[in-house]
Motif scaffolding. Structure first.
Motif, PDB file in Angstrom:
ATOM      1  N   THR A  24       0.975  -1.386  -0.370  1.00 65.74           N
ATOM      2  CA  THR A  24       0.192  -0.285   0.053  1.00 65.74           C
ATOM      3  C   THR A  24       0.670   1.266   0.039  1.00 65.74           C
ATOM      4  O   THR A  24       0.965   2.252  -0.562  1.00 65.74           O
ATOM      5  N   VAL A 113      -4.092   2.974   7.462  1.00 61.95           N
ATOM      6  CA  VAL A 113      -4.231   1.820   7.184  1.00 61.95           C
ATOM      7  C   VAL A 113      -3.740   0.346   8.475  1.00 61.95           C
ATOM      8  O   VAL A 113      -2.348   0.232   8.983  1.00 61.95           O
ATOM      9  N   THR A 276     -14.943  -4.677   7.331  1.00 63.13           N
ATOM     10  CA  THR A 276     -14.934  -3.317   6.161  1.00 63.13           C
ATOM     11  C   THR A 276     -15.942  -3.837   5.272  1.00 63.13           C
ATOM     12  O   THR A 276     -17.069  -4.632   4.911  1.00 63.13           O
ATOM     13  N   LEU A 280     -12.658  -1.268   1.438  1.00 69.58           N
ATOM     14  CA  LEU A 280     -11.704  -1.619   2.671  1.00 69.58           C
ATOM     15  C   LEU A 280     -12.014  -0.457   3.068  1.00 69.58           C
ATOM     16  O   LEU A 280     -11.213  -0.363   3.709  1.00 69.58           O
ATOM     17  N   GLN A 281     -12.934   0.180   3.256  1.00 69.40           N
ATOM     18  CA  GLN A 281     -13.200   1.375   4.906  1.00 69.40           C
ATOM     19  C   GLN A 281     -13.468   0.249   5.739  1.00 69.40           C
ATOM     20  O   GLN A 281     -14.230  -0.371   5.398  1.00 69.40           O
ATOM     21  N   PHE A 289      -8.827   2.142   6.915  1.00 72.86           N
ATOM     22  CA  PHE A 289      -8.894   1.346   5.817  1.00 72.86           C
ATOM     23  C   PHE A 289      -8.452  -0.235   7.145  1.00 72.86           C
ATOM     24  O   PHE A 289      -7.153  -0.004   7.708  1.00 72.86           O
ATOM     25  N   LEU A 291      -6.566  -3.955   5.685  1.00 74.92           N
ATOM     26  CA  LEU A 291      -6.704  -5.210   5.017  1.00 74.92           C
ATOM     27  C   LEU A 291      -6.021  -6.760   5.744  1.00 74.92           C
ATOM     28  O   LEU A 291      -5.446  -5.797   6.506  1.00 74.92           O
ATOM     29  N   GLN A 315      -5.092  -6.571  -1.947  1.00 73.08           N
ATOM     30  CA  GLN A 315      -6.009  -5.063  -1.884  1.00 73.08           C
ATOM     31  C   GLN A 315      -5.390  -3.942  -1.480  1.00 73.08           C
ATOM     32  O   GLN A 315      -5.512  -2.655  -1.740  1.00 73.08           O
ATOM     33  N   THR A 319      -6.343  -0.358  -1.790  1.00 71.80           N
ATOM     34  CA  THR A 319      -6.753   0.038  -0.349  1.00 71.80           C
ATOM     35  C   THR A 319      -5.693   1.813  -0.911  1.00 71.80           C
ATOM     36  O   THR A 319      -5.626   3.048  -0.705  1.00 71.80           O
ATOM     37  N   ASN A 322      -8.160   3.951  -2.650  1.00 72.65           N
ATOM     38  CA  ASN A 322      -8.553   4.671  -2.252  1.00 72.65           C
ATOM     39  C   ASN A 322      -8.386   5.731  -1.597  1.00 72.65           C
ATOM     40  O   ASN A 322      -9.119   6.383  -1.186  1.00 72.65           O
TER      41      ASN A 322
END
Length: 401
Positions: A24, A113, A276, A280-281, A289, A291, A315, A319, A322
């Protein structure tokens, strides 16, 4: 909340540097930010190295070296602008949007995250915490390596090893260690259900079954572990209880969510995973987020996303996108999970692979698995270093003979 973006760049705090967290962070650093919008990205992990966990087994057989599968974060994050912070998380204040680290540092965030991964629960059976060896981290691999070294140097004719759990990890470990120890190893694979690799495609399960049989690995199916001591394991098979002498017990069963995550006031499933929405929130917390192993996620089609490295890898892309979309007023994308198949190492130079219309086993599958994982390595620089080493090593080995 933070000041408007025009005045102050957003701060994104990513907790956990596994497949979900690291990928991410790397993807976020590559997205097309306006120069005045580029956020501050902070990656927090208690280890100083990333671990490419599907290749951890190859450390035990000497097929791979630590630097190949566990490069330091400092090396991977060079020239990315991502700040790395080596620390354990002690607390998250979601009202004040603060992360408290065990070394006393506080990090404020605009986007958070959660990718802290899971832990191996060793307190499910009496004696496991003291006497069983987990196999999830680089430290676990080093501890196991040291124990194997000691056992190998002892005069005993056989080294008796019990591996708890006949999922991916248990089967891969059994085959790799059997190849390493050869005739000196005596293995038993203990599984609570009535078959190995319950969730695997038939082709992979059959290939694994053959690999275990070929190595003479004894299977205890429908068997429950009652207790573990320093030199024995007590097993219950259909109410018949036996105590068997062992030299080493390796525990591969179960995943437990990080305790810091469990204490948060989010909607969670029975296993403590955070619920979630498909973007993925975290439910009711759009700026947070989750994951990977700690997320209970259903994708855009409503299919349950498995807690695997493959899922976390996919993911991470969504993530990052987003978070970028939420900070630049663009629409967010619901996650769509793609089942790309399954690969498993079954000893040295042997693997099985099912996916993308292919079914392979043996040496070809082993090479295909290596190439697939090389492609998934975190940075181009690391891919090139590892790829060159994989090409050069057989040549160097043959020249040195």
């Amino acid at each position: 909340m933070s000041q408007p973006l025009s005045q102050q760049p957003a701060r994104i705090c990513i907790l956990g540097g596994g497949f979900g967290g690291l990928y991410t962070a790397l993807r976020l650093s590559q997205l097309p930010w306006e120069s005045n919008q580029k956020p501050e990205i902070i990656l927090v992990d208690q280890n100083d190295r990333f671990l490419f966990s599907p290749l951890l087994y190859e450390l035990l057989t000497g097929e791979l070296q630590t630097w190949e599968i566990a490069p330091p974060f400092a090396e991977l994050l060079q020239n990315t602008g991502i700040r790395f912070c080596q620390a354990a998380v002690s607390d998250i204040d979601i009202d004040k949007m603060h992360v408290h680290l065990q070394d006393g540092v506080d990090i404020e965030y605009d986007r958070l995250v959660l990718a802290l991964g899971g832990e191996t629960p060793l307190d499910m059976v009496p004696g496991a915490t003291s006497h069983a060896y987990p196999f999830r981290t680089i430290t676990d691999a080093y501890r196991l390596e040291e124990r194997l070294r000691i056992l190998t140097e002892l005069a005993a004719e056989k080294i008796r090893i019990a591996i708890i759990g006949a999922g991916y990890s248990g089967v891969e470990l059994a085959c790799k260690l059997s190849d390493r120890l050869g005739d000196r190893g005596r293995f038993r694979l203990v599984e609570l259900s009535d078959q190995i690799l319950r969730t695997s495609p038939d082709f992979n399960r059959e290939a694994a079954q053959k690999a275990l049989e070929k190595r003479g690995i004894f299977l205890d199916l429908e068997t429950k572990v009652e207790s573990i001591t320093q030199d024995s394991i007590t097993l219950d098979y259909k109410n018949q209880v036996d105590t068997i002498p062992v030299d080493l017990v390796i525990w591969t069963v179960g995943t437990r969510v990080n305790p810091v995550v469990r204490s948060l006031p989010f909607k969670q499933n029975q296993r403590g995973q955070i619920s979630t929405i498909p973007t993925l929130q975290v439910i009711d917390y759009p700026h947070i987020f989750a994951l990977g192993d700690i997320a209970d996620c259903q994708d855009a089609e409503g299919q349950q996303v498995p807690a695997t490295a493959q899922s976390a890898f996919q993911q991470a892309d969504y993530t990052a996108w987003n978070i970028w979309a939420s900070l630049t007023n663009r629409p967010l994308l619901p996650f769509r999970y793609q089942q790309l198949g399954e690969m498993m190492a079954l000893g040295i130079d042997n693997a099985t692979l099912t996916g993308l219309g292919m079914k392979l086993d043996g040496n070809f599958a082993y090479i295909a698995r290596r190439l697939a994982y090389l492609y998934r390595m975190p940075t181009l620089d690391h891919q090139l270093k590892v790829g060159f080493n994989w090409l050069a090593r057989p040549i160097i080995d043959s020249l040195s003979k």
